[in-house]
Design an enzyme around this catalytic site. Structure first.
Site, mmCIF file in Angstrom:
data_model
loop_
_atom_site.group_PDB
_atom_site.id
_atom_site.type_symbol
_atom_site.label_atom_id
_atom_site.label_comp_id
_atom_site.label_asym_id
_atom_site.label_seq_id
_atom_site.Cartn_x
_atom_site.Cartn_y
_atom_site.Cartn_z
ATOM 1 N N TYR A 154 0.805 -1.218 0.000
ATOM 2 C CA TYR A 154 0.000 0.000 0.000
ATOM 3 C C TYR A 154 0.839 1.270 0.000
ATOM 4 O O TYR A 154 0.288 2.371 -0.004
ATOM 5 C CB TYR A 154 -0.964 -0.007 1.184
ATOM 6 C CG TYR A 154 -1.918 -1.180 1.162
ATOM 7 C CD1 TYR A 154 -3.076 -1.147 0.401
ATOM 8 C CD2 TYR A 154 -1.650 -2.330 1.887
ATOM 9 C CE1 TYR A 154 -3.943 -2.221 0.365
ATOM 10 C CE2 TYR A 154 -2.507 -3.415 1.869
ATOM 11 C CZ TYR A 154 -3.659 -3.356 1.106
ATOM 12 O OH TYR A 154 -4.513 -4.425 1.073
ATOM 13 N N ASP A 185 6.108 -7.430 -0.981
ATOM 14 C CA ASP A 185 4.866 -7.760 -1.670
ATOM 15 C C ASP A 185 5.081 -7.798 -3.183
ATOM 16 O O ASP A 185 6.221 -7.710 -3.677
ATOM 17 C CB ASP A 185 3.784 -6.739 -1.283
ATOM 18 C CG ASP A 185 2.427 -7.365 -1.075
ATOM 19 O OD1 ASP A 185 1.917 -7.997 -2.020
ATOM 20 O OD2 ASP A 185 1.868 -7.234 0.028
ATOM 21 N N ASP A 186 3.994 -7.922 -3.896
ATOM 22 C CA ASP A 186 3.983 -8.030 -5.354
ATOM 23 C C ASP A 186 4.840 -6.934 -6.000
ATOM 24 O O ASP A 186 4.773 -5.769 -5.609
ATOM 25 C CB ASP A 186 2.526 -7.896 -5.811
ATOM 26 C CG ASP A 186 2.320 -8.108 -7.278
ATOM 27 O OD1 ASP A 186 3.272 -8.534 -7.963
ATOM 28 O OD2 ASP A 186 1.196 -7.854 -7.738
ATOM 29 N N LYS A 292 3.161 -14.952 2.434
ATOM 30 C CA LYS A 292 1.773 -14.587 2.162
ATOM 31 C C LYS A 292 1.397 -15.213 0.828
ATOM 32 O O LYS A 292 1.996 -14.897 -0.212
ATOM 33 C CB LYS A 292 1.575 -13.079 2.102
ATOM 34 C CG LYS A 292 0.136 -12.707 1.750
ATOM 35 C CD LYS A 292 -0.102 -11.218 1.729
ATOM 36 C CE LYS A 292 -1.533 -10.916 1.307
ATOM 37 N NZ LYS A 292 -1.822 -9.460 1.283
ATOM 38 N N ASP A 294 -1.338 -15.569 -1.939
ATOM 39 C CA ASP A 294 -2.480 -14.759 -2.369
ATOM 40 C C ASP A 294 -3.156 -15.382 -3.592
ATOM 41 O O ASP A 294 -2.605 -16.259 -4.256
ATOM 42 C CB ASP A 294 -1.967 -13.356 -2.699
ATOM 43 C CG ASP A 294 -3.020 -12.273 -2.525
ATOM 44 O OD1 ASP A 294 -4.209 -12.609 -2.338
ATOM 45 O OD2 ASP A 294 -2.651 -11.084 -2.568
ATOM 46 N N CYS A 336 -4.716 -15.673 1.483
ATOM 47 C CA CYS A 336 -5.478 -14.504 1.060
ATOM 48 C C CYS A 336 -6.162 -14.815 -0.260
ATOM 49 O O CYS A 336 -5.630 -15.571 -1.075
ATOM 50 C CB CYS A 336 -4.545 -13.297 0.906
ATOM 51 S SG CYS A 336 -5.413 -11.738 0.594
ATOM 52 N N ARG A 351 -6.505 -13.788 5.574
ATOM 53 C CA ARG A 351 -7.238 -12.546 5.327
ATOM 54 C C ARG A 351 -8.720 -12.863 5.386
ATOM 55 O O ARG A 351 -9.203 -13.770 4.709
ATOM 56 C CB ARG A 351 -6.868 -11.985 3.957
ATOM 57 C CG ARG A 351 -7.728 -10.776 3.565
ATOM 58 C CD ARG A 351 -7.373 -9.533 4.340
ATOM 59 N NE ARG A 351 -6.087 -9.068 3.862
ATOM 60 C CZ ARG A 351 -5.892 -8.476 2.692
ATOM 61 N NH1 ARG A 351 -6.905 -8.245 1.871
ATOM 62 N NH2 ARG A 351 -4.697 -8.099 2.341
ATOM 63 N N ASP A 355 -9.262 -6.092 0.590
ATOM 64 C CA ASP A 355 -8.166 -5.173 0.873
ATOM 65 C C ASP A 355 -8.692 -3.877 1.469
ATOM 66 O O ASP A 355 -9.699 -3.330 1.004
ATOM 67 C CB ASP A 355 -7.411 -4.812 -0.405
ATOM 68 C CG ASP A 355 -6.510 -5.919 -0.914
ATOM 69 O OD1 ASP A 355 -6.630 -7.061 -0.427
ATOM 70 O OD2 ASP A 355 -5.695 -5.639 -1.802
#
Length: 498
Positions: A154, A185-186, A292, A294, A336, A351, A355
């Site tokens: 984020y 993250d991504d 994580k 996803d 997630c 999750r 989001d």
């Protein structure tokens, strides 16, 4: 496949509320009057990416569908609760339908028939919690202590660099912020499916990050979407036989993200499971004991599989087990975009809502397109709060706090409501704000958001400020657009204690 089970409840539909939980992390969970309408997205690709396309929300007034667990609540707080007894190889679907002076409830199961609990109760809250806990025990739920996580998404989205993550980690140490994990993250990878190759824009390789993070005292974390492959990926080109297929033999499309549709892997294929084990073992070997995972819904989409005898839930579980085997029993796995109950016992955390985003909501998307599964603070609160009982299945992850004022459309009330959600849910604590841009007030809110708490319980399910579970022991949320019960729109107020 067991035949449907039916119950007829002698209750006026207009006096009953229904508590439903959607199929996966982002699917809506709600507390609504039974006679209202359950939304179904108009966009077809949101059926795959936000719901179970084999058991979509009804779209009809007075008809509510739920996955694994459902509750119907009378005005006195009593009512009826149904819950699956196991979800390792079976999807349990519930439907409640308003009739003429009564309510008809139907339970169907996809996969191996399993025990289903159905109870009339004077205390719906307690019975929901008890039946959810029974499911968690039957599936040997993993509920380790919650962790405090900083993730890059984020702040930087797909423009993340190795240097940016390290800069924030160093600053977190200087500020003595109590993070346990720093999660990349991504954005580090060459493409979806090509996880071991670096993006040319990342400024390094993901394997270069764990050493410096560990030296700073943080556990390194890494994001993956292991069940997906971009159509342009080397993975899809080299192994087309690994892709989940439609009845016509062509690879299925599994939603749309990253500016393109994507494919799903067939987790019943033994070579796919070997690849998944190797992937998890490789990144663990780089120094990432926290993963994580996803977009896991891809492993359970309807389709033609290598082994047609395996149920969708069973296929999903096979893929997730391969990742657990590769990462190790002591790895911390956060799911997630994942089928919720089917993950119990294999993930450590999950999750439990869409989001969070630095905006309250996309009202046009929710109201005009029927889709409340997308990123927004409102959607995250609405769904995560309505799954309070799932702490018996894993550590719930209601997503990140947003404490920054810059690059954010959230006002003080809305940031406070997100902080209140973290406190009430009592699971993982996460942040993604760029730490160098936070002032003293924002840092104070961040420290508050990182304080571990025990899960709270609802005070009531007979009223709601916004179609969700909003009245908790420690405080009340107002998810509506105007002040109510002395709480501003989009706000949260703690309950006074003597």
């Amino acid at each position: 496949m067991a035949p449907p089970t039916h119950w007829t409840l002698p209750a006026p539909p207009g006096e009953v509320r229904v508590l439903v939980s959607g199929y996966q992390s982002w699917s809506e969970a709600e507390l609504r009057p039974l006679t209202e309408r359950q939304s179904v997205p108009l966009m077809r690709w949101r059926h795959e990416q936000g719901h179970d396309p084999a058991f979509l929300p009804s779209g009809e007034a007075g008809v509510w569908r739920s996955h694994t667990l459902i509750a119907l609540i009378r005005p006195d707080g009593g009512g009826w609760v149904g819950c699956a007894g196991d979800a390792a190889a079976t999807f349990t679907h519930w439907e409640a339908r308003a009739g003429e002076g009564n309510i008809k409830v139907t339970c169907t199961q996809e996969g191996t028939p399993t025990e289903v609990a159905w109870e009339e109760t004077g205390n719906v809250i307690g019975t929901v919690e008890a039946l959810a806990a029974r499911l968690g025990q039957a599936m040997t739920a993993r509920t380790p202590p919650p962790l405090r996580v900083w993730c890059s998404w984020y702040s930087y989205y797909r423009e993340v660099t190795l240097g940016a993550v390290l800069d924030n980690a160093r600053l977190a140490r200087e500020l003595d912020l109590p993070f346990d994990v720093f999660q990349l993250d991504d954005g580090f990878q060459a493409g979806i499916g090509d996880w071991l190759d670096p993006s040319p824009d990342f400024g390094g390789h993901a394997r270069d990050l764990p050493g410096p993070l560990s030296e700073l005292g943080f556990t390194p974390g890494l994001w993956l979407a292991p069940f997906l492959a971009a159509p342009t990926s080397r993975l899809a080109a080299e192994h087309p036989e690994w892709l989940l297929r439609g009845e016509d033999g062509t690879p299925l499309l599994a939603g749309h993200n990253w500016g393109t549709p994507h494919h799903a892997l067939d987790t019943t294929h033994p070579e796919v499971r070997a690849w998944l084990r190797d992937l998890a073992a490789t990144v663990r070997g780089w120094g990432y004991p926290y993963l994580k995972l996803d977009f896991l819904f891809g492993g359970a989409l309807p389709g033609v599989r290598h082994d047609p005898t395996v149920s969708r839930a069973g296929a999903y579980r096979m893929g997730l087990q391969a990742l657990r085997d590769g990462a190790g029993e002591d790895a911390f796995l956060l799911g997630c975009g994942a089928p919720l109950a089917a993950s119990v016992g294999l993930v450590d955390a999950m999750r439990t809502g869409p989001d969070v985003a630095p905006l309250w909501e996309e009202e046009s998307r929710r109201l005009w397109l029927g889709d409340a599964t997308g990123p927004s603070a409102r959607n995250a609160l609405h769904t995560a709060l309505s799954r309070w009982y799932q702490h018996a299945w894993y550590q719930p992850d209601p997503d990140v706090a947003i404490v920054r004022r810059e690059r954010s459309l959230l006002n003080d009330e809305e940031r406070g409501a997100v902080a209140g959600m973290l406190d009430v849910i009592g699971g993982l604590r996460a942040s993604s704000d760029p730490l160098g841009g936070l002032d003293g007030h924002e840092l104070g809110l961040l420290r508050r958001c990182l304080e571990i708490s025990s899960p709270d319980r609802p005070r009531t399910l007979t009223r709601s400020l916004g179609g969700a579970v909003t009245h908790f022991g420690r405080g009340t949320f107002n998810l509506t657009g105007k002040a109510a019960e002395g709480i501003p729109a989009h706000g949260y107020r703690e309950v006074p204690h003597d």
